[in-house]
Each structure stands twice: as C-alpha cells, then as structure tokens.
Design an enzyme around this catalytic site. Structure first.
Site, short mmCIF file in Angstrom:
data_model
loop_
_atom_site.label_atom_id
_atom_site.label_comp_id
_atom_site.label_asym_id
_atom_site.label_seq_id
_atom_site.Cartn_x
_atom_site.Cartn_y
_atom_site.Cartn_z
N GLU A 154 -57.05 9.67 -35.27
CA GLU A 154 -57.30 8.65 -35.80
C GLU A 154 -58.51 7.95 -34.98
O GLU A 154 -58.26 8.12 -33.71
CB GLU A 154 -56.24 7.63 -36.00
CG GLU A 154 -55.38 8.06 -37.07
CD GLU A 154 -54.26 6.91 -37.30
OE1 GLU A 154 -54.44 5.71 -37.01
OE2 GLU A 154 -53.27 7.38 -38.18
N CYS A 279 -48.24 10.33 -36.66
CA CYS A 279 -48.12 11.79 -36.83
C CYS A 279 -47.13 12.35 -35.78
O CYS A 279 -46.04 12.85 -36.25
CB CYS A 279 -49.38 12.45 -36.42
SG CYS A 279 -50.67 11.95 -37.69
C1 UGA Z 1 -52.88 13.53 -33.60
C2 UGA Z 1 -53.23 14.66 -33.24
O1 UGA Z 1 -54.06 14.44 -31.98
C3 UGA Z 1 -54.23 15.23 -34.24
O2 UGA Z 1 -54.83 16.46 -33.73
C4 UGA Z 1 -53.53 15.45 -35.48
O3 UGA Z 1 -54.22 15.74 -36.53
C5 UGA Z 1 -52.87 14.10 -36.00
O4 UGA Z 1 -51.95 13.63 -34.93
C6 UGA Z 1 -52.01 14.19 -37.31
O5 UGA Z 1 -51.15 15.11 -37.24
O6 UGA Z 1 -52.52 13.65 -38.42
P1 UGA Z 1 -53.62 10.80 -33.69
O7 UGA Z 1 -52.00 10.52 -34.23
O8 UGA Z 1 -54.51 10.28 -34.27
O9 UGA Z 1 -53.76 12.51 -33.79
O10 UGA Z 1 -53.67 10.18 -32.18
P2 UGA Z 1 -53.73 11.11 -30.62
O11 UGA Z 1 -55.18 10.74 -30.08
O12 UGA Z 1 -53.16 12.57 -30.87
O13 UGA Z 1 -52.65 10.18 -29.92
C7 UGA Z 1 -51.29 9.95 -30.27
C8 UGA Z 1 -50.61 9.13 -29.37
O14 UGA Z 1 -50.53 9.92 -27.87
C9 UGA Z 1 -51.07 7.86 -28.89
O15 UGA Z 1 -50.21 6.88 -29.08
C10 UGA Z 1 -51.80 8.12 -27.49
O16 UGA Z 1 -52.12 6.64 -26.67
C11 UGA Z 1 -51.09 9.01 -27.08
N1 UGA Z 1 -51.61 9.79 -25.82
C12 UGA Z 1 -52.52 10.68 -26.16
C13 UGA Z 1 -51.27 9.73 -24.41
O17 UGA Z 1 -50.12 8.88 -24.26
N2 UGA Z 1 -51.56 10.41 -23.60
C14 UGA Z 1 -52.52 11.39 -23.92
O18 UGA Z 1 -53.00 12.06 -22.83
C15 UGA Z 1 -53.06 11.42 -25.17
#
Ligand code: UGA
Length: 476
Positions: A154, A279
């Site tokens: 997202e 997700c």
């Molecule tokens: C995630 C995956 O990254 C995508 O590849 C996948 O397609 C998607 O889920 C899905 O299954 O549809 P998304 O949920 O949009 O994407 O968000 P992310 O960018 O992955 O972040 C997820 C969470 O992890 C957020 O709360 C973010 O703040 C947290 N995060 C991310 C961290 O705390 N540390 C990080 O280093 C990265």
C-alpha cells in the site's frame, strides 16, 4: 486481452487499473453498489499514488465497472479473483467469498477461461476452486485455475504492480500459463516502461519484469512465505532493539552493520511499534493455520507474532516511563495509518496504542496527513480530538508520540515543537529522529532500541540509558 477482475478492494482496484494501463480491456466486478457508483463518477476510494491518474486515464475506455459477474466472465479470457479473505476466529482464512465467486464464474462459463486467484489464499485453494467448478457442472476442458499472487505494498501499489521484483505465475498447464504470460507481456518484454505516458518506476527504462513459472500450490505458498519472511525480519530487528536497550547499544548502528551484509540486506529492518496493516497480521495467522493443519511445526511464525504483539506493550511502557503516571495526561499523537503513504488504518498499531492510552485515562489529540477520516470511525465520538496539523496537535500537550513513519513528521521544526509542548517530551515509535538532534533541540527523547535522551527537565543534559535497562552492577 479481455480481463475480468472480481473485487474492487486494494488489490482488485490496483490490478484492474494497471491491466487497463497495460492495454487490456478490463471489467471490474463488485457487488457494492455505492462503490461502483463512486468509481463511475470518477472517485478514487483509496489514497494510493498514481491510482487516481490511472482511473481517470482508463475509466469508460479500457476500464469499466459492473455488478454483472455473468457478463464479465463471458467476455473475458482471464478472471482474476481479488475478493477479501478475512481471518476466522482460529486464524484460518475465510474463503467463503472466494467460493461464492467461483460458483458465479462456474454458472457463466461457455468457453475456455483461466480463473486466477489474486487474493492471498492458503495452499490448496486452487484445488478447491477447481472442485467447485467441476461440482457446478463445468467441463474440465473449459477452464484452468491459476495462482498469481500480488506483492504490492500500500502506498506504492501502482509502481509495485508495474515494476515488480517478480511476477509469479502458478499454473499447472501450459495453456493456462500462456494466458497469464500474455496478460503480463508488456511488463516482461519491457515495452510498458518505454511508453511515453508510462507511470514512472523506481528504475530506469527499459524495465523487464522477471516472470517465475511455478505450480499453483507453490505460488500459493510463495505468497504466504514471502509475507511471513518480511514480518519475521521486522520482528527480528524489534527483538534486537530490545536487546540494544538492555545493553545500551544503538539499534540503528546494529542495523547498518547487519544490513550491509548483502545476504541480509537493509530493507525491512526498521524497528518500531510492530507491523500492522491488512496483510501481515492476517497472513501470519493464516500461514500458522496452514502449517498446523498440515502437521508441520513452525514455531518461528508464532514467535514472530508474539514479538510483534509485545512491541506495542513495550512502547506503552516507554510512554509511562517518560511521563510517570498516565491518568489525565494530554498527549499529541502523530500518525494513525498503519504506515506512511496510506490512509489505511486496518490493524494499525497506532490505533491500538491510542485505545490503550484512552483506557489509561489520557486525552489524545491526533494528526495524520491521510488517515483521520477513517480513524474517526474507530473511536467513540469525542474521545479523540483531531488536529489541523502536527503543530496544532502539540499545543499544550504533555508529550508528543510518533506512531506512523510519515516523512513530514521527520521534517518538523524542533524549536517550534519545544515551544508548543508543555513538557519537552517526544516518544518516537518509528525512530524518525536522531537522538543527538533531539538533544541539541532540548527535547527529552525516547525511541526504539537507542539510548534515551533525558536531562532537559534537569540541569545537566545527557544522553542516558534507562536505568532498568542497564546491567545490574552498572545500574547500582
Ligand atoms: C505487505 C508486503 O510488503 C507486500 O509485499 C504484500 O503484497 C502486501 O503486504 C500484501 O500481502 O498484500 P503492506 O501491508 O502494504 O505490504 O505494507 P508494508 O510496507 O509491508 O508494511 C507492513 C507493516 O510493517 C507496516 O505497519 C510498517 O510500518 C511495518 N514495517 C515495515 C516496519 O515496522 N519495519 C520495516 O522495516 C518495514
């Protein structure tokens, strides 16, 4: 190609708009009349970079919206199922929407079609869709079921779709794989990125996507395993951050050190208040259920979830450590979305933390550049105040909490922050600032996995390690 996409949620809407962008004629099917009407009027229901442009570009031309699944199926060679798969009480995915769409497709098929799972689903879903189609009288030669998981994030969903790290095509027959290869041809041969009006990507054109052909079951597993691995990286660095706090190390330095190993990589190693969103939390539980139901022990997944849950509790402890008592405290909260770049608050750690703070008797004034509208529905009316901007939220607050990693927050004028706050306290759940910067600005600063900056309420400023985090003899 004629393509139908069933479900106009995040994945369906982005996939539909992007397939239209690749030159296909796309019918987006949904049974939510309000949503369809809004899409036909040209509204974009989600905050997603480049999506309004794509909808504007293709609406009424290569992209149409309907509730008529039957006609959409008849018209299309490939039907992508992108409906919700919410968790059931035991964590397993609820596939009833997928099943009902499969039945709808079965009743319409009159020539060869490829039915494609785009939603995140447990392994074996393709076999079930196949069974449903056969039970509903579709001759086996008239269809194939493929798994083509989506890896978009997202906030960057359109660019992720058009410039993917990989495209996974889980197809058990060549005929079926060829249909999907055609759907993605402009990404694989690089022609999309060379077009004059191409949405800009993170890399220079020409960009050619890597297409991986697998079995349908492997593709289903790839999706769950990818999300689980990314969530595990986040929980790993959060657990390392906890150790850093205990021994007085700095997790940012540790992250740089371990992330520089190309086998590990720097991405998805940012510590914070844990992962949220629609997700990771759901997919981790579903993958745990898949492992459990198939007799596999996969304790690593359970531990990933546990560390994530604990991270929110640890943050709340930090807030009470910084403020001593919580009852009656006025808090400025920056960030409501589960991450930056989106207005999505599903499973947002920020929302969960605010709810806990309200229970403790705090009053909260929140600001988020995109998610305030959605967040307002999460709280009892009047229980949270919403501010005009970040500074407005801080006026007279006892402390400022940072809960979402919006870039705008990192650019705050710290001198102004100090003047606005009643006490110069910032508790940063996303490590947006450097402790030395906060020390120079005269702020008390608590972050994740790094030494606290304290002393601004006392005479002598110092960067101090929390006493209880020190080894016994040092603390003494
Ligand atoms: C995630 C995956 O990254 C995508 O590849 C996948 O397609 C998607 O889920 C899905 O299954 O549809 P998304 O949920 O949009 O994407 O968000 P992310 O960018 O992955 O972040 C997820 C969470 O992890 C957020 O709360 C973010 O703040 C947290 N995060 C991310 C961290 O705390 N540390 C990080 O280093 C990265």
């Amino acid at each position: 190609m004629e393509i139908a996409v069933v479900g106009s949620g995040y994945v369906g809407l982005v996939a539909g708009a992007c397939f239209a962008e690749l030159g296909h004629d796309v019918t987006l099917v949904d049974n939510d009349q309000q949503k369809l009407a809004a899409l036909r009027r040209g509204e974009c229901p989600i905050h997603e970079k480049f999506l309004p442009e794509l909808l504007e570009r293709h609406r009424g031309k290569k992209l149409s919206f309907t509730d008529d699944l039957h006609s959409a199926v008849r018209r299309s060679q490939a039907i992508f199922i992108a409906v919700g798969t919410p968790p059931k009480h035991d964590g397993d995915a609820d596939l009833s929407y997928v099943e009902s769409v499969a039945r709808g497709i079965a009743s319409a098929i009159d020539s060869y079609k490829v039915v494609v799972e785009k939603s995140t689903v447990p392994v074996y879903t393709n076999s079930w869709i196949r069974k449903i189609m056969l039970l509903n009288g579709v001759p086996p030669e008239l269809f194939d079921v493929a798994s083509n998981p989506e890896f978009l994030r997202e906030g960057t969903a359109v660019a992720d779709f058009l410039y993917p790290d990989r495209i996974v095509v889980g197809a058990d027959t060549d005929r079926c794989a060829q249909v999907l290869e055609r759907a993605y041809q402009p990404l694989v041969d690089g022609s999309y990125s060379m077009g004059d009006n191409a949405i800009p990507g993170p890399v220079e054109a020409p960009f050619s996507a890597h297409l991986i052909r697998t079995s349908a079951k492997s593709a289903e597993l790839i999706k769950h395993a990818s999300n689980a691995f990314l969530a595990m990286k986040i929980s790993f660095i959060n657990a390392v951050a906890t150790v850093c706090e205990a021994v007085g190390a700095d997790v940012e330095q540790v992250r740089e050190g371990i992330g520089s190993d190309s086998r590990i990589g720097r991405r998805f190693l940012f510590p914070g208040i844990g992962y949220g969103g629609s997700c990771f939390p759901k997919d981790l539980l579903a993958f745990c259920a898949v492992a459990r139901d198939n007799g596999c022990r996969f304790g690593l997944l359970d531990e990933t979830v546990k560390v994530n849950d604990e991270q929110r509790i640890r943050f709340l402890r930090k807030v009470s450590h910084a403020l001593w008592t919580l009852k009656g405290k006025k808090l400025a909260v920056l960030g409501l979305a589960f991450k930056n770049g989106t207005d999505d608050i599903r499973e947002s750690p920020a929302i969960a933390i605010i709810k806990s703070l309200l229970k403790e008797g705090c009053s909260v004034t929140a600001y988020d550049p995109a998610a305030m509208g959605r967040a307002a529905e999460e709280f009892a009316p009047g229980s949270v105040q919403f501010a005009e901007d970040a500074y407005d939220a801080m006026a007279g607050a006892d402390a400022c909490l940072i809960l979402t990693e919006w870039e705008d927050f990192a650019a705050l004028d710290l001198a102004r922050v100090k003047t606005l706050l009643r006490y110069p306290i910032v508790v940063d759940g996303r490590n947006l600032f450097h402790p030395a910067q906060m020390q120079a600005a005269g702020l008390n600063y608590y972050s994740v996995g790094r030494p606290d900056v304290t002393g601004h309420l006392h005479t002598k400023p110092t960067i101090a390690v929390r006493k209880e985090a020190l080894p016994q003899e040092e603390a003494a």
